[in-house]
Design an enzyme around this catalytic site. Structure first.
Site, PDB file in Angstrom:
ATOM      1  N   TYR A  36      37.080 120.239 -35.593  1.00 48.01           N
ATOM      2  CA  TYR A  36      35.796 119.790 -35.044  1.00 48.01           C
ATOM      3  C   TYR A  36      35.439 120.623 -33.809  1.00 48.01           C
ATOM      4  CZ  TYR A  36      32.485 117.144 -32.264  1.00 48.01           C
ATOM      5  OH  TYR A  36      31.396 116.802 -31.486  1.00 48.01           O
TER       6      TYR A  36
ATOM      7  N   SER B  81      29.699 120.319 -27.179  1.00 47.46           N
ATOM      8  CA  SER B  81      30.649 119.314 -26.697  1.00 47.46           C
ATOM      9  C   SER B  81      31.540 119.906 -25.621  1.00 47.46           C
ATOM     10  CB  SER B  81      31.516 118.853 -27.873  1.00 47.46           C
ATOM     11  OG  SER B  81      32.628 118.140 -27.403  1.00 47.46           O
TER      12      SER B  81
ATOM     13  N   PHE C  24      21.178 117.646 -34.009  1.00 50.19           N
ATOM     14  CA  PHE C  24      22.330 116.746 -33.862  1.00 50.19           C
ATOM     15  C   PHE C  24      23.192 116.703 -35.116  1.00 50.19           C
ATOM     16  CE2 PHE C  24      19.113 114.635 -31.123  1.00 50.19           C
ATOM     17  CZ  PHE C  24      19.824 114.541 -29.940  1.00 50.19           C
TER      18      PHE C  24
ATOM     19  N   ARG D 175      38.151 110.158 -18.477  1.00 50.06           N
ATOM     20  CA  ARG D 175      37.017 110.849 -19.099  1.00 50.06           C
ATOM     21  C   ARG D 175      35.758 110.650 -18.264  1.00 50.06           C
ATOM     22  NH1 ARG D 175      40.655 112.546 -21.464  1.00 50.06           N
ATOM     23  NH2 ARG D 175      41.088 112.610 -23.705  1.00 50.06           N
TER      24      ARG D 175
ATOM     25  N   LYS E 251      32.277 123.539 -33.098  1.00 55.68           N
ATOM     26  CA  LYS E 251      31.287 123.584 -32.010  1.00 55.68           C
ATOM     27  C   LYS E 251      31.341 124.949 -31.301  1.00 55.68           C
ATOM     28  CE  LYS E 251      29.505 119.499 -32.442  1.00 55.68           C
ATOM     29  NZ  LYS E 251      28.139 119.374 -32.953  1.00 55.68           N
TER      30      LYS E 251
ATOM     31  N   LYS F 167      31.579 114.379 -36.830  1.00 56.68           N
ATOM     32  CA  LYS F 167      32.080 114.334 -35.443  1.00 56.68           C
ATOM     33  C   LYS F 167      33.449 113.685 -35.251  1.00 56.68           C
ATOM     34  CE  LYS F 167      30.007 109.946 -34.162  1.00 56.68           C
ATOM     35  NZ  LYS F 167      29.408 109.139 -33.123  1.00 56.68           N
TER      36      LYS F 167
ATOM     37  N   ASP G  92      17.642 113.662 -41.838  1.00 57.79           N
ATOM     38  CA  ASP G  92      18.991 113.086 -41.769  1.00 57.79           C
ATOM     39  C   ASP G  92      19.415 112.729 -43.192  1.00 57.79           C
ATOM     40  OD1 ASP G  92      21.241 111.212 -41.246  1.00 57.79           O
ATOM     41  OD2 ASP G  92      20.578 111.353 -39.169  1.00 57.79           O
TER      42      ASP G  92
HETATM   43  P1  NAD Z   1      26.268 110.478 -35.472  1.00 50.13           P
HETATM   44  O1  NAD Z   1      27.241 110.639 -36.578  1.00 50.13           O
HETATM   45  O2  NAD Z   1      25.841 109.117 -35.078  1.00 50.13           O
HETATM   46  O3  NAD Z   1      24.953 111.345 -35.781  1.00 50.13           O
HETATM   47  C1  NAD Z   1      24.982 112.498 -36.598  1.00 50.13           C
HETATM   48  C2  NAD Z   1      23.871 112.342 -37.598  1.00 50.13           C
HETATM   49  O4  NAD Z   1      23.821 113.499 -38.446  1.00 50.13           O
HETATM   50  C3  NAD Z   1      24.068 111.149 -38.515  1.00 50.13           C
HETATM   51  O5  NAD Z   1      22.870 110.401 -38.540  1.00 50.13           O
HETATM   52  C4  NAD Z   1      24.386 111.747 -39.883  1.00 50.13           C
HETATM   53  O6  NAD Z   1      23.927 110.922 -40.937  1.00 50.13           O
HETATM   54  C5  NAD Z   1      23.656 113.070 -39.783  1.00 50.13           C
HETATM   55  N1  NAD Z   1      24.203 114.168 -40.610  1.00 50.13           N
HETATM   56  C6  NAD Z   1      25.486 114.585 -40.671  1.00 50.13           C
HETATM   57  N2  NAD Z   1      25.580 115.647 -41.487  1.00 50.13           N
HETATM   58  C7  NAD Z   1      24.327 115.935 -41.906  1.00 50.13           C
HETATM   59  C8  NAD Z   1      23.786 116.929 -42.749  1.00 50.13           C
HETATM   60  N3  NAD Z   1      24.555 117.842 -43.316  1.00 50.13           N
HETATM   61  N4  NAD Z   1      22.442 116.928 -42.970  1.00 50.13           N
HETATM   62  C9  NAD Z   1      21.641 115.981 -42.404  1.00 50.13           C
HETATM   63  N5  NAD Z   1      22.115 115.012 -41.599  1.00 50.13           N
HETATM   64  C10 NAD Z   1      23.445 114.995 -41.348  1.00 50.13           C
HETATM   65  O7  NAD Z   1      26.860 111.255 -34.201  1.00 50.13           O
HETATM   66  P2  NAD Z   1      26.369 111.291 -32.692  1.00 50.13           P
HETATM   67  O8  NAD Z   1      27.412 110.647 -31.872  1.00 50.13           O
HETATM   68  O9  NAD Z   1      24.985 110.846 -32.590  1.00 50.13           O
HETATM   69  O10 NAD Z   1      26.468 112.855 -32.426  1.00 50.13           O
HETATM   70  C11 NAD Z   1      25.368 113.726 -32.594  1.00 50.13           C
HETATM   71  C12 NAD Z   1      25.830 115.148 -32.350  1.00 50.13           C
HETATM   72  O11 NAD Z   1      26.402 115.237 -31.053  1.00 50.13           O
HETATM   73  C13 NAD Z   1      26.895 115.629 -33.333  1.00 50.13           C
HETATM   74  O12 NAD Z   1      26.643 116.981 -33.628  1.00 50.13           O
HETATM   75  C14 NAD Z   1      28.173 115.484 -32.540  1.00 50.13           C
HETATM   76  O13 NAD Z   1      29.155 116.386 -32.960  1.00 50.13           O
HETATM   77  C15 NAD Z   1      27.695 115.809 -31.135  1.00 50.13           C
HETATM   78  N6  NAD Z   1      28.543 115.236 -30.088  1.00 50.13           N
HETATM   79  C16 NAD Z   1      28.780 113.881 -30.084  1.00 50.13           C
HETATM   80  C17 NAD Z   1      29.599 113.341 -29.098  1.00 50.13           C
HETATM   81  C18 NAD Z   1      29.910 111.866 -29.064  1.00 50.13           C
HETATM   82  O14 NAD Z   1      30.823 111.459 -28.356  1.00 50.13           O
HETATM   83  N7  NAD Z   1      29.180 111.012 -29.774  1.00 50.13           N
HETATM   84  C19 NAD Z   1      30.182 114.183 -28.135  1.00 50.13           C
HETATM   85  C20 NAD Z   1      29.910 115.547 -28.163  1.00 50.13           C
HETATM   86  C21 NAD Z   1      29.085 116.068 -29.148  1.00 50.13           C
HETATM   87  N1  UDP Z   2      41.272 105.568 -26.546  1.00 53.65           N
HETATM   88  C1  UDP Z   2      42.173 104.519 -26.578  1.00 53.65           C
HETATM   89  N2  UDP Z   2      42.083 103.624 -27.610  1.00 53.65           N
HETATM   90  C2  UDP Z   2      41.157 103.705 -28.595  1.00 53.65           C
HETATM   91  C3  UDP Z   2      40.221 104.771 -28.536  1.00 53.65           C
HETATM   92  C4  UDP Z   2      40.326 105.691 -27.505  1.00 53.65           C
HETATM   93  O1  UDP Z   2      43.032 104.423 -25.715  1.00 53.65           O
HETATM   94  O2  UDP Z   2      41.154 102.880 -29.510  1.00 53.65           O
HETATM   95  C5  UDP Z   2      41.334 106.543 -25.439  1.00 53.65           C
HETATM   96  C6  UDP Z   2      41.583 107.950 -25.896  1.00 53.65           C
HETATM   97  O3  UDP Z   2      42.965 108.179 -26.003  1.00 53.65           O
HETATM   98  C7  UDP Z   2      40.916 108.765 -24.788  1.00 53.65           C
HETATM   99  C8  UDP Z   2      39.773 107.856 -24.316  1.00 53.65           C
HETATM  100  O4  UDP Z   2      40.083 106.554 -24.792  1.00 53.65           O
HETATM  101  O5  UDP Z   2      41.822 108.919 -23.724  1.00 53.65           O
HETATM  102  C9  UDP Z   2      38.436 108.295 -24.842  1.00 53.65           C
HETATM  103  O6  UDP Z   2      38.557 108.445 -26.239  1.00 53.65           O
HETATM  104  P1  UDP Z   2      37.302 108.675 -27.170  1.00 53.65           P
HETATM  105  O7  UDP Z   2      37.808 108.826 -28.571  1.00 53.65           O
HETATM  106  O8  UDP Z   2      36.278 107.627 -26.916  1.00 53.65           O
HETATM  107  O9  UDP Z   2      36.684 110.037 -26.630  1.00 53.65           O
HETATM  108  P2  UDP Z   2      37.309 111.527 -26.583  1.00 53.65           P
HETATM  109  O10 UDP Z   2      37.366 111.872 -25.136  1.00 53.65           O
HETATM  110  O11 UDP Z   2      38.633 111.509 -27.249  1.00 53.65           O
HETATM  111  O12 UDP Z   2      36.290 112.319 -27.317  1.00 53.65           O
END
Ligand code: NAD
Ligand code: UDP
Length: 344
Positions: A149, A124, A80, A231, A153, A84, A31
């Site tokens: 973004y 995602s 991961f 959601r 993905k 994001k 990381d």
């Molecule tokens: P996060 O930002 O907490 O974790 C991502 C980690 O990757 C961080 O620790 C960051 O420091 C590290 N990182 C970023 N770029 C890097 C690089 N180039 N080299 C090494 N490390 C790097 O995010 P998260 O919520 O834990 O998400 C993890 C994964 O899941 C991401 O790929 C994100 O796009 C995907 N995802 C997250 C969500 C969500 O709602 N949290 C939803 C769908 C997909």
């Molecule tokens: N949302 C909101 N206020 C905030 C953050 C999010 O009303 O400060 C709403 C956003 O419009 C969406 C839902 O909460 O309808 C979930 O948003 P989030 O960003 O958590 O996840 P997303 O589905 O957009 O990835």
């Protein structure tokens, strides 16, 4: 199994590392800490009573990856690492494509050279695009991305499909997450956004704790039951368990995509009200204009993950609310300050 976890210090990564260690796997985390704290992994080690290997570095550093994959007999990678923030990706598309797409390609090149060809990828629900009917099913094609973004993905999924088609030594699971929220029930690890939270749950928690004044609810004129967006929220511990289930499954050639969600949708207003009731705290809110790019409602059909991985989300919405609040109360400023057991 020895597993390399890229981005393992982040929100979902740290919970998954904990579950991996508990399941007896050995873990190497890579990381660059661009959106995470080393403290998260110290707490994971304390909670589990086992150690992991932490390497601070970037997935785009091919020499580092080569060295790492030689040094450790890695069997599989859970990937991961990436950026994001949807809004930021619109402002900085090159950073998102460089990190998420080019970074994944560099990782796969290093894996292929080292003969490590089992990968679990963080995809995602956004890959279904703007026009897909609900509930989303894996048989549906990827749709038109609504942000760089989301496009990153979808591009990575395409790269991984082509890679698997080119070489049947590759075995890949692309996990399409819905909306992960919550925290480990200890309150020791959780989501620690930098600055103003983009996502709903950390914002609700910070308003409830008094760190922010009012939640803005983005739009109350959607075509949903109460006018606010719906959601499919799932507990981050369930999501973490989904990765261990996927890891056990990536033994056959090819790529498989899985929705990881509960199959239920809740509106923003329902989330606010449930958080207040379960935790006995007020969450002042005000309606605000719609946020660009938000879809009215989407949720998963999680049937494929159930049938093939044996995975279902087990934790309730109330569990998600309670665990979010416990983490927030114990760590009002995340990993940085304000918590008694924090390492100085
Ligand atoms: P996060 O930002 O907490 O974790 C991502 C980690 O990757 C961080 O620790 C960051 O420091 C590290 N990182 C970023 N770029 C890097 C690089 N180039 N080299 C090494 N490390 C790097 O995010 P998260 O919520 O834990 O998400 C993890 C994964 O899941 C991401 O790929 C994100 O796009 C995907 N995802 C997250 C969500 C969500 O709602 N949290 C939803 C769908 C997909
Ligand atoms: N949302 C909101 N206020 C905030 C953050 C999010 O009303 O400060 C709403 C956003 O419009 C969406 C839902 O909460 O309808 C979930 O948003 P989030 O960003 O958590 O996840 P997303 O589905 O957009 O990835």
């Amino acid at each position: 199994m020895k597993v390399l976890v890229t981005g393992g210090a982040g929100y979902i990564g740290s919970h998954t590392v904990l579950i991996l260690l508990e399941a007896g796997h050995e873990v190497v985390v890579l990381d660059n800490l661009c959106n995470a704290s080393r403290e998260a992994l110290r707490r994971v080690e304390r909670l589990v009573g086992r150690e992991l290997v932490f390497v601070e570095g970037d997935i785009r550093d091919r020499a580092l990856l080569d060295q790492l994959l030689v040094e450790w007999p890695i069997s599989a990678v859970i990937h991961f690492a990436g950026l994001k923030a949807v809004g930021e990706s619109v402002q900085q598309p090159l950073a998102y494509y460089a990190n998420n797409v080019a970074g994944t390609i560099t990782l796969c090149q290093a894996m292929q050279a080292a003969g490590v060809q089992r990968l679990v990828f963080s995809s995602s629900a956004t890959v279904y695009g703007a026009d897909a009917p609900v509930p989303y099913q894996e048989t549906m094609p990827r749709g038109q991305a609504t942000s760089p973004y989301g496009a990153s993905k979808a591009m990575v999924e395409q790269v991984l499909e082509d890679l698997c088609r080119s070489n049947d030594l590759w075995s890949v699971a692309a996990l399409r997450y819905f909306n992960p929220i919550g925290a480990h029930p200890s309150g020791e690890i959780g989501e620690d956004p930098q600055g103003i939270p983009n996502n709903l749950m950390p914002f609700i928690a910070q308003v409830a704790s008094g760190r922010r004044n009012t939640l803005s609810i983005f739009g109350n004129d959607y075509s949903t039951a109460d006018g606010t967006c719906e959601r499919d929220y799932l507990h981050v511990m369930d999501l973490a368990e989904g990765h261990v289930a996927a890891l056990a499954h990536i033994t056959t050639p090819g790529i498989a995509c899985y929705n990881l969600g509960t199959g239920n949708a809740f509106s923003v207003l329902q989330m606010v009200e449930r958080f207040s009731v379960v935790n006995g705290v007020e969450v002042p809110y005000a309606f605000a204009p719609r946020r660009a790019g938000d879809l009215p409602a989407f949720w998963a059909d999680p049937g494929k993950a159930g049938a093939e991985l044996g995975w279902v989300a087990r934790r309730s919405l109330d569990d998600m609310m309670r665990d979010t609040w416990r983490w927030q109360q114990r760590n009002p400023y995340g990993y940085r300050q304000g918590y008694a057991t924090q390492t100085p």
